[in-house]
Design a protein around this motif. Structure first.
Motif, PDB file in Angstrom:
ATOM      1  N   UNK A 203       0.839  -1.198   0.000  1.00 54.53           N
ATOM      2  CA  UNK A 203       0.000   0.000   0.000  1.00 54.53           C
ATOM      3  C   UNK A 203       0.880   1.257   0.000  1.00 54.53           C
ATOM      4  N   UNK A 204       0.830   2.024  -1.078  1.00 54.34           N
ATOM      5  CA  UNK A 204       1.649   3.232  -1.196  1.00 54.34           C
ATOM      6  C   UNK A 204       1.251   4.256  -0.145  1.00 54.34           C
ATOM      7  N   UNK A 205       0.006   4.198   0.332  1.00 54.97           N
ATOM      8  CA  UNK A 205      -0.437   5.124   1.377  1.00 54.97           C
ATOM      9  C   UNK A 205       0.300   4.875   2.687  1.00 54.97           C
ATOM     10  N   UNK A 206       0.849   3.667   2.839  1.00 56.34           N
ATOM     11  CA  UNK A 206       1.617   3.319   4.041  1.00 56.34           C
ATOM     12  C   UNK A 206       3.124   3.390   3.795  1.00 56.34           C
ATOM     13  N   UNK A 207       3.551   2.911   2.614  1.00 60.06           N
ATOM     14  CA  UNK A 207       4.989   2.904   2.322  1.00 60.06           C
ATOM     15  C   UNK A 207       5.489   4.264   1.884  1.00 60.06           C
ATOM     16  N   UNK A 208       4.574   5.074   1.313  1.00 63.56           N
ATOM     17  CA  UNK A 208       4.937   6.380   0.739  1.00 63.56           C
ATOM     18  C   UNK A 208       6.041   6.253  -0.312  1.00 63.56           C
ATOM     19  N   UNK A 209       6.105   5.107  -0.927  1.00 65.06           N
ATOM     20  CA  UNK A 209       7.170   4.793  -1.878  1.00 65.06           C
ATOM     21  C   UNK A 209       6.752   5.198  -3.288  1.00 65.06           C
ATOM     22  N   UNK A 210       7.353   6.267  -3.788  1.00 64.93           N
ATOM     23  CA  UNK A 210       7.040   6.729  -5.132  1.00 64.93           C
ATOM     24  C   UNK A 210       7.748   5.908  -6.187  1.00 64.93           C
ATOM     25  N   UNK A 211       8.714   5.086  -5.783  1.00 66.09           N
ATOM     26  CA  UNK A 211       9.556   4.380  -6.748  1.00 66.09           C
ATOM     27  C   UNK A 211       9.160   2.922  -6.931  1.00 66.09           C
ATOM     28  N   UNK A 212       7.907   2.601  -6.635  1.00 69.21           N
ATOM     29  CA  UNK A 212       7.433   1.250  -6.931  1.00 69.21           C
ATOM     30  C   UNK A 212       7.373   1.043  -8.447  1.00 69.21           C
ATOM     31  N   UNK A 213       7.348   2.149  -9.193  1.00 70.82           N
ATOM     32  CA  UNK A 213       7.412   2.125 -10.654  1.00 70.82           C
ATOM     33  C   UNK A 213       8.119   3.394 -11.086  1.00 70.82           C
ATOM     34  N   UNK A 214       8.626   3.384 -12.310  1.00 69.44           N
ATOM     35  CA  UNK A 214       9.297   4.588 -12.779  1.00 69.44           C
ATOM     36  C   UNK A 214       9.383   4.564 -14.293  1.00 69.44           C
ATOM     37  N   UNK A 215       9.871   5.660 -14.848  1.00 67.30           N
ATOM     38  CA  UNK A 215       9.867   5.863 -16.292  1.00 67.30           C
ATOM     39  C   UNK A 215      10.647   4.794 -17.045  1.00 67.30           C
ATOM     40  N   UNK A 216      11.769   4.342 -16.478  1.00 70.08           N
ATOM     41  CA  UNK A 216      12.620   3.369 -17.174  1.00 70.08           C
ATOM     42  C   UNK A 216      12.202   1.917 -16.904  1.00 70.08           C
ATOM     43  N   UNK A 217      11.122   1.722 -16.164  1.00 65.42           N
ATOM     44  CA  UNK A 217      10.725   0.362 -15.770  1.00 65.42           C
ATOM     45  C   UNK A 217       9.831  -0.278 -16.829  1.00 65.42           C
ATOM     46  N   UNK A 218      10.403  -0.475 -17.999  1.00 67.10           N
ATOM     47  CA  UNK A 218       9.732  -1.162 -19.101  1.00 67.10           C
ATOM     48  C   UNK A 218      10.205  -2.622 -19.123  1.00 67.10           C
ATOM     49  N   UNK A 219       9.458  -3.525 -19.750  1.00 66.09           N
ATOM     50  CA  UNK A 219       9.847  -4.940 -19.713  1.00 66.09           C
ATOM     51  C   UNK A 219      11.265  -5.222 -20.189  1.00 66.09           C
ATOM     52  N   UNK A 220      11.705  -4.550 -21.267  1.00 62.56           N
ATOM     53  CA  UNK A 220      13.049  -4.853 -21.772  1.00 62.56           C
ATOM     54  C   UNK A 220      14.144  -4.347 -20.839  1.00 62.56           C
ATOM     55  N   UNK A 221      13.958  -3.168 -20.252  1.00 68.33           N
ATOM     56  CA  UNK A 221      14.971  -2.634 -19.336  1.00 68.33           C
ATOM     57  C   UNK A 221      15.000  -3.431 -18.040  1.00 68.33           C
ATOM     58  N   UNK A 222      13.834  -3.712 -17.466  1.00 70.89           N
ATOM     59  CA  UNK A 222      13.769  -4.473 -16.218  1.00 70.89           C
ATOM     60  C   UNK A 222      14.347  -5.869 -16.418  1.00 70.89           C
TER      61      UNK A 222
END
Length: 397
Positions: free
Chosen positions: A15-34
């Motif tokens: 839950x991002x409301x608890x983790x406050x983690x903005x980096x659970x996803x990001x711009x470079x997180x595409x299937x080929x890069x990941x």
């Protein structure tokens, strides 16, 4: 394998409301890069070793293959730092949020350790696997964060052709408000770049319109649309209707060869890992299986050279005497090619029953057959029917 991923994720509250983690996803997180960064971690880092972004950056494996796969400058070039700082960091932080890696901050530097090697290895094998992981992961985060119902409303509307720019903007703006209210991001520009990476995974899963250039796409998002948005050497002077592979076939390039070699070597490494003995049990199958053979030759069928479904583990005798008569690698024994296809079909069928699509996909095997034999068989055929049709085809030609 999705069941295994979901079971792993269900151990945690994302839950991002608890983790406050903005980096659970990001711009470079595409299937080929990941997928690529997962492969680098698997090949560079020991199971119990702590590592940082710099350890990946400085490795020869990363340097060589980042250039080959993404056509970027050499990572050790000082002017290339801006090309790579987020390229490595963002997928690692995503893995940390998903508890695939554990993260410990020491000073200003994140130190990572592998927490779930089985799933990380699965992600590293191919982009389709990474897509499966990202779908399960993003859905879990949205569910835990109370946002899934809004994504689902859009999905349901799009399925019935009722999703318009208004529905798209409503969902996007809601996501922006959610991120601004629960994370340290203080501007919506960055969030607008993250949003498509999430929505478009769900769009591919449901064959619906997603996000394209800041608005709703005109057509359903496809798997290839998910990849890292780059215009590089593989796209130069290429018609949009021509695939990169087709363009590469028309204009051979040293860098393209390196690109192909990377994916072929990944596939060969997987075969060596999962197959411990020859996959063909015949009179020449005694002894140690040391040879990974392309059933349909790499030189003739480069588009399927990296498919594990086109690779088979053999003994040296099988490879050098039967598959390639008189050890002539330019010649294929057609009768033995049928034997190899039948054996590979059994390997794949057993693997699918045992571990699901962890290593193989029947759809990919049928694609390999269709490409190698110039046929158009359906992936819905049973393995029994496929084997019967292969025998009939080879006997008739």
């Amino acid at each position: 394998m999705r069941t295994t991923i979901t079971q792993h994720l269900n151990q945690f509250d994302l839950d991002v409301r608890k983790t406050n983690d903005a980096r659970f996803a990001d711009q470079k997180c595409t299937p080929d890069v990941v997928c690529f960064i997962a492969d680098c971690v698997i090949n560079i880092v020991g199971t119990n070793s702590s590592f940082t972004v710099k350890n990946i950056w400085d490795s020869q494996y990363f340097m060589k293959n980042a250039v080959a796969v993404f056509g970027k400058p050499w990572p050790n070039n000082p002017t290339a730092r801006h090309e790579y700082d987020k390229f490595i960091q963002q997928p690692l932080r995503l893995f940390g949020s998903a508890h695939i890696l554990s993260v410990e901050k020491i000073g200003d530097t994140n130190h990572y350790r592998i927490q779930n090697e089985d799933i990380l290895d699965y992600i590293s094998r191919r982009e389709r696997n990474t897509y499966n992981f990202l779908y399960c992961y993003f859905k879990k985060v949205m569910e835990d964060s109370g946002m899934w119902k809004y994504f689902n409303e859009y999905i349901e509307a799009a399925r019935y052709g009722n999703a318009t720019k208004t529905e798209y903007m409503t969902l996007r703006d809601r996501f922006i408000r959610f991120m601004l209210g629960n994370t340290a991001i203080n501007g919506d520009v960055e969030i607008r770049r993250i949003f498509p990476k999430i929505l478009n995974i769900f769009s591919v899963e449901n064959n619906i319109c997603g996000s394209e250039r800041g608005t709703i796409s005109k057509h359903a998002i496809t798997f290839s649309d998910l990849m890292y948005n780059r215009k590089n050497w593989r796209d130069l002077n290429k018609e949009k209707s021509v695939t990169r592979q087709e363009a590469a076939d028309e204009t051979p390039d040293v860098q393209q060869e390196a690109y192909n070699a990377y994916y072929v070597q990944k596939a060969i490494a997987l075969i060596r890992k999962i197959q411990k003995e020859s996959e063909v049990h015949d009179a020449w199958g005694n002894g140690i299986a040391t040879q990974v053979h392309h059933i349909f030759p790499k030189s003739q069928f480069p588009q399927i050279a990296h498919y594990v479904e086109n690779l088979i583990l053999l003994t040296a005798t099988q490879h050098n005497t039967k598959a390639h008569p008189n050890n002539n690698t330019h010649v294929i024994d057609r009768d033995y090619q049928l034997v190899l296809l039948l054996a590979k079909s059994e390997t794949i069928e057993k693997s699918l029953k045992k571990v699901g699509d962890k290593y193989y996909r029947k759809e990919s095997f049928v694609y390999v057959i269709n490409t190698g034999l110039s046929v158009d068989w359906s992936s819905t055929l049973s393995f029994t029917d496929l084997r019967a049709m292969l025998i009939q085809f080879y006997n008739a030609t």
